[in-house]
Write an enzyme that holds these catalytic residues in place. Structure first.
Site, PDB file in Angstrom:
ATOM      1  N   ASN A   7       0.731  -1.117  -0.082  1.00 29.32           N
ATOM      2  CA  ASN A   7       0.048   0.106   0.030  1.00 29.32           C
ATOM      3  C   ASN A   7       0.838   1.218  -0.008  1.00 29.32           C
ATOM      4  O   ASN A   7       1.451   1.691   0.966  1.00 29.32           O
ATOM      5  CB  ASN A   7      -1.055  -0.085   1.230  1.00 29.32           C
ATOM      6  CG  ASN A   7      -1.818   1.200   1.227  1.00 29.32           C
ATOM      7  OD1 ASN A   7      -1.727   2.072   0.496  1.00 29.32           O
ATOM      8  ND2 ASN A   7      -2.741   1.151   2.341  1.00 29.32           N
ATOM      9  N   ARG A  94      -2.591  -1.885  -3.526  1.00 29.91           N
ATOM     10  CA  ARG A  94      -3.927  -1.228  -3.410  1.00 29.91           C
ATOM     11  C   ARG A  94      -3.682   0.207  -4.182  1.00 29.91           C
ATOM     12  O   ARG A  94      -2.815   0.903  -3.928  1.00 29.91           O
ATOM     13  CB  ARG A  94      -3.883  -0.752  -1.987  1.00 29.91           C
ATOM     14  CG  ARG A  94      -5.028   0.014  -1.580  1.00 29.91           C
ATOM     15  CD  ARG A  94      -4.985   0.719  -0.230  1.00 29.91           C
ATOM     16  NE  ARG A  94      -6.359   1.537   0.033  1.00 29.91           N
ATOM     17  CZ  ARG A  94      -6.145   2.706   0.634  1.00 29.91           C
ATOM     18  NH1 ARG A  94      -4.990   3.378   0.818  1.00 29.91           N
ATOM     19  NH2 ARG A  94      -7.494   3.240   0.563  1.00 29.91           N
ATOM     20  N   HIS A 183     -13.010   2.510  -0.131  1.00 34.86           N
ATOM     21  CA  HIS A 183     -12.908   1.710   1.247  1.00 34.86           C
ATOM     22  C   HIS A 183     -13.698   0.461   0.505  1.00 34.86           C
ATOM     23  O   HIS A 183     -14.100  -0.494   1.280  1.00 34.86           O
ATOM     24  CB  HIS A 183     -13.927   2.070   2.125  1.00 34.86           C
ATOM     25  CG  HIS A 183     -13.174   3.328   3.086  1.00 34.86           C
ATOM     26  ND1 HIS A 183     -13.975   4.016   3.672  1.00 34.86           N
ATOM     27  CD2 HIS A 183     -11.692   3.369   3.181  1.00 34.86           C
ATOM     28  CE1 HIS A 183     -13.166   4.875   4.069  1.00 34.86           C
ATOM     29  NE2 HIS A 183     -11.834   4.894   3.964  1.00 34.86           N
ATOM     30  N   LEU A 212     -15.705   2.747   9.937  1.00 28.57           N
ATOM     31  CA  LEU A 212     -15.484   4.020  10.705  1.00 28.57           C
ATOM     32  C   LEU A 212     -14.014   3.865  11.148  1.00 28.57           C
ATOM     33  O   LEU A 212     -13.862   3.461  12.158  1.00 28.57           O
ATOM     34  CB  LEU A 212     -16.396   4.214  11.832  1.00 28.57           C
ATOM     35  CG  LEU A 212     -18.083   4.131  11.356  1.00 28.57           C
ATOM     36  CD1 LEU A 212     -18.833   3.988  12.589  1.00 28.57           C
ATOM     37  CD2 LEU A 212     -18.044   5.196  10.691  1.00 28.57           C
ATOM     38  N   GLY A 213     -13.089   4.524  10.386  1.00 28.21           N
ATOM     39  CA  GLY A 213     -11.641   4.725  10.825  1.00 28.21           C
ATOM     40  C   GLY A 213     -11.575   6.019  11.007  1.00 28.21           C
ATOM     41  O   GLY A 213     -12.302   6.970  11.215  1.00 28.21           O
ATOM     42  N   GLY A 215     -10.775   7.606   7.825  1.00 28.96           N
ATOM     43  CA  GLY A 215     -11.821   7.851   6.932  1.00 28.96           C
ATOM     44  C   GLY A 215     -12.965   7.046   7.140  1.00 28.96           C
ATOM     45  O   GLY A 215     -12.782   6.083   7.809  1.00 28.96           O
ATOM     46  N   ARG A 244     -12.042  14.971   7.772  1.00 29.93           N
ATOM     47  CA  ARG A 244     -12.801  15.495   6.405  1.00 29.93           C
ATOM     48  C   ARG A 244     -14.139  15.697   7.062  1.00 29.93           C
ATOM     49  O   ARG A 244     -14.893  14.882   7.634  1.00 29.93           O
ATOM     50  CB  ARG A 244     -12.630  14.309   5.505  1.00 29.93           C
ATOM     51  CG  ARG A 244     -11.327  14.064   4.860  1.00 29.93           C
ATOM     52  CD  ARG A 244     -11.161  12.816   4.163  1.00 29.93           C
ATOM     53  NE  ARG A 244     -10.567  11.853   4.546  1.00 29.93           N
ATOM     54  CZ  ARG A 244     -10.619  10.798   4.109  1.00 29.93           C
ATOM     55  NH1 ARG A 244     -11.245  10.091   3.160  1.00 29.93           N
ATOM     56  NH2 ARG A 244      -9.612   9.650   4.694  1.00 29.93           N
ATOM     57  N   GLU A 387      -7.643  -5.025   5.509  1.00 33.46           N
ATOM     58  CA  GLU A 387      -7.265  -4.932   4.150  1.00 33.46           C
ATOM     59  C   GLU A 387      -6.296  -5.655   3.405  1.00 33.46           C
ATOM     60  O   GLU A 387      -6.474  -6.000   2.099  1.00 33.46           O
ATOM     61  CB  GLU A 387      -7.109  -3.312   4.041  1.00 33.46           C
ATOM     62  CG  GLU A 387      -8.784  -2.527   4.141  1.00 33.46           C
ATOM     63  CD  GLU A 387      -8.807  -1.258   3.866  1.00 33.46           C
ATOM     64  OE1 GLU A 387      -8.495  -0.290   4.705  1.00 33.46           O
ATOM     65  OE2 GLU A 387      -8.944  -1.014   2.651  1.00 33.46           O
TER      66      GLU A 387
HETATM   67  P1  ADP Z   1      -7.358   4.310   9.029  1.00 36.05           P
HETATM   68  O1  ADP Z   1      -6.928   3.021   8.576  1.00 36.05           O
HETATM   69  O2  ADP Z   1      -8.486   5.132   8.277  1.00 36.05           O
HETATM   70  O3  ADP Z   1      -6.167   5.249   9.156  1.00 36.05           O
HETATM   71  P2  ADP Z   1      -8.263   3.012  11.489  1.00 36.05           P
HETATM   72  O4  ADP Z   1      -9.302   2.108  10.938  1.00 36.05           O
HETATM   73  O5  ADP Z   1      -6.837   2.483  11.820  1.00 36.05           O
HETATM   74  O6  ADP Z   1      -7.956   4.202  10.442  1.00 36.05           O
HETATM   75  O7  ADP Z   1      -9.072   3.842  12.423  1.00 36.05           O
HETATM   76  C1  ADP Z   1      -8.128   4.772  13.127  1.00 36.05           C
HETATM   77  C2  ADP Z   1      -9.226   5.392  14.313  1.00 36.05           C
HETATM   78  O8  ADP Z   1      -9.837   4.658  15.187  1.00 36.05           O
HETATM   79  C3  ADP Z   1      -8.273   6.137  15.158  1.00 36.05           C
HETATM   80  O9  ADP Z   1      -8.186   7.513  14.682  1.00 36.05           O
HETATM   81  C4  ADP Z   1      -9.339   6.348  16.411  1.00 36.05           C
HETATM   82  O10 ADP Z   1     -10.195   7.488  16.074  1.00 36.05           O
HETATM   83  C5  ADP Z   1      -9.950   5.194  16.308  1.00 36.05           C
HETATM   84  N1  ADP Z   1      -9.900   4.214  17.363  1.00 36.05           N
HETATM   85  C6  ADP Z   1      -8.568   3.260  17.419  1.00 36.05           C
HETATM   86  N2  ADP Z   1      -8.711   2.463  18.457  1.00 36.05           N
HETATM   87  C7  ADP Z   1      -9.800   2.816  19.330  1.00 36.05           C
HETATM   88  C8  ADP Z   1     -10.483   2.736  20.417  1.00 36.05           C
HETATM   89  N3  ADP Z   1     -10.054   1.644  21.370  1.00 36.05           N
HETATM   90  N4  ADP Z   1     -11.733   3.460  20.883  1.00 36.05           N
HETATM   91  C9  ADP Z   1     -12.096   4.184  20.105  1.00 36.05           C
HETATM   92  N5  ADP Z   1     -11.557   4.514  18.767  1.00 36.05           N
HETATM   93  C10 ADP Z   1     -10.471   3.925  18.438  1.00 36.05           C
END
Ligand code: ADP
Length: 402
Positions: A7, A94, A183, A212-213, A215, A244, A387
């Site tokens: 990636n 990716r 996604h 919900l990450g 992004g 965002r 992923e």
């Molecule tokens: P990406 O791959 O889009 O960078 P992720 O899917 O790894 O993101 O998600 C990252 C986000 O998940 C962090 O910014 C945080 O907001 C949230 N996160 C991670 N662990 C926890 C947790 N234990 N409780 C709540 N939110 C969490």
């Protein structure tokens, strides 16, 4: 069958080596801050089930070529998980934007590279970095098949009434301005995992999947196929994300330009990098936001409220799109780990047949788990996304057809 997954982003390269006969991760790593003299390289080897070896160093890494070389040196060679490049069956990449050309993972050729390049205007930040990764990997693994796995591909089944914006038609005809969605690899993966956990064929299921990450996006899945998704032409539309904005009035741009002295670049930056949770309360990590709420921060509370309200509104829209829904599925950093966000997203939806069980919602598990109450008409699941594994599975499926 050993598969390397790459990636390649604008300033980082994530890589993983998987043994796909057993779906085992042999090594996972990251080169960060490419373009700096203090790039960080991390790699974790898993030579046995319980064992892990970590490798961390700070290094001069002026460009992606150096970054990819470092990654390959960590995976291939004496004392590494693979002795020589010939033992690698394929490399999966990716690729963020496949435009309208790519509906499936695709074996990379010069023509495919040219087609991905043509989509650069649609993803100016992502596709060039993805392409760098592909080009360098083709040199470093000269004889090995390389496969492009597109973030947009799963959403190519969305029908025209859902992917068209109400804009002059020439913008679509000439510039392909439309909803693409992103996604896709994650939405498809968790849909498949959820079907497996429910012991039902995916082709029978209607699902709403919430990624919900950092992004965030939501997808309406009808009989296993994406029929609508919240991200649009670019990964900005829809839900409230880490930094965002998600949906705003499109006249916002004109307002900001006329009244706030902003030009198009600064508006783009504002909406992509300074908005969302971070814009509302100054924090984009949900864990920090919960801590701030506990300390009485009202803007943090508002950020959580705005995000979960938007999630709920989209769930309502996708219930209407699908008519019958078998399951709502939460995934990614927030979706997998945050019971408060899940509960607030689904609060008040009992009359629509969605009810979560508080105790199940607060349990943790490595694999998929059902968190709805026994009498909930719509099941609610938490399904961890992966992923890299999803990409490696796509590669395996393409190269070893049934
Ligand atoms: P990406 O791959 O889009 O960078 P992720 O899917 O790894 O993101 O998600 C990252 C986000 O998940 C962090 O910014 C945080 O907001 C949230 N996160 C991670 N662990 C926890 C947790 N234990 N409780 C709540 N939110 C969490």
């Amino acid at each position: 069958m050993k598969v390397v997954v790459i990636n390649s982003g604008s300033s980082s390269i994530k890589f993983q080596l998987l043994e796909m006969d057993k779906e085992e991760v042999l090594a996972t790593g990251l080169v960060e801050r490419i373009g700096s003299s203090e790039a960080q390289v991390r790699c974790t080897y898993r030579p046995g089930e319980q064992t892990e070896e970590k490798h961390i160093q700070s290094i001069n890494c002026p460009d992606h070529r150096h970054g990819m070389r470092l990654a390959v040196q960590l995976l291939v060679g004496p004392g590494r998980p693979v002795a020589d490049p010939g033992a690698i069956a394929a490399v999966g990449h990716r690729i963020v934007h496949g435009g309208e050309e790519f509906h499936q993972p695709t074996l990379i050729s010069d023509e495919v590279l040219a087609a991905i390049e043509k989509n650069i205007p649609l993803a100016p930040l992502h596709n060039p970095a993805n392409l760098d990764g592909v080009r360098i990997a083709r040199e470093l693994f000269a004889e090995v098949p390389q496969v492009a796995v597109f973030d947009t591909a799963f959403h190519q089944t969305i029908p025209p009434e859902a992917y068209h914006y109400a804009l002059p038609a020439h913008l679509y005809r000439q510039w392909r301005v439309r909803r693409y969605g992103f996604h896709g690899t994650s939405h498809k993966f968790v849909a498949g995992e959820c079907a497996r956990a429910m012991q039902r064929p995916l082709e029978e299921l209607n699902l709403i999947t919430l990624h919900l990450g950092n992004g965030c996006s939501m997808t309406a899945i009808e009989k296993g196929r994406s029929v609508d998704t919240s991200l649009g032409l670019t990964p900005l539309e829809g839900l409230v994300m880490g930094s965002r904005s998600g949906d705003v009035d499109p006249a916002m741009h004109a307002f900001l330009a006329r009244n706030c002295g902003m030009d198009i670049e600064s508006i783009d930056h504002l909406l992509n990098n300074e908005s969302g949770l971070k814009g509302l309360c100054g924090m984009n990590d949900m864990r920090d936001i919960h801590a701030a709420i506990a300390a009485g921060d009202t803007w943090a509370e508002l950020a959580l409220a705005v995000q979960t309200y938007r999630n709920r509104k989209y769930i309502g829209a996708y219930l209407a799109v699908l008519g019958r829904v078998d399951a709502v599925v939460f995934t990614a950093g927030i979706g997998e780990n945050d019971p408060v966000v899940r509960a607030r997203t689904l609060a008040g939806l009992e009359p629509l047949g969605i009810a979560i069980d508080t105790e199940r919602n607060h349990c943790r598990s490595a694999g998929p788990r059902r968190i709805s109450s026994d009498d909930s008409r719509v099941a609610v699941w938490v399904v961890p996304t992966n992923e890299e594994l999803a990409i490696a599975r796509e590669v395996r499926a393409l190269l070893t057809p049934a």
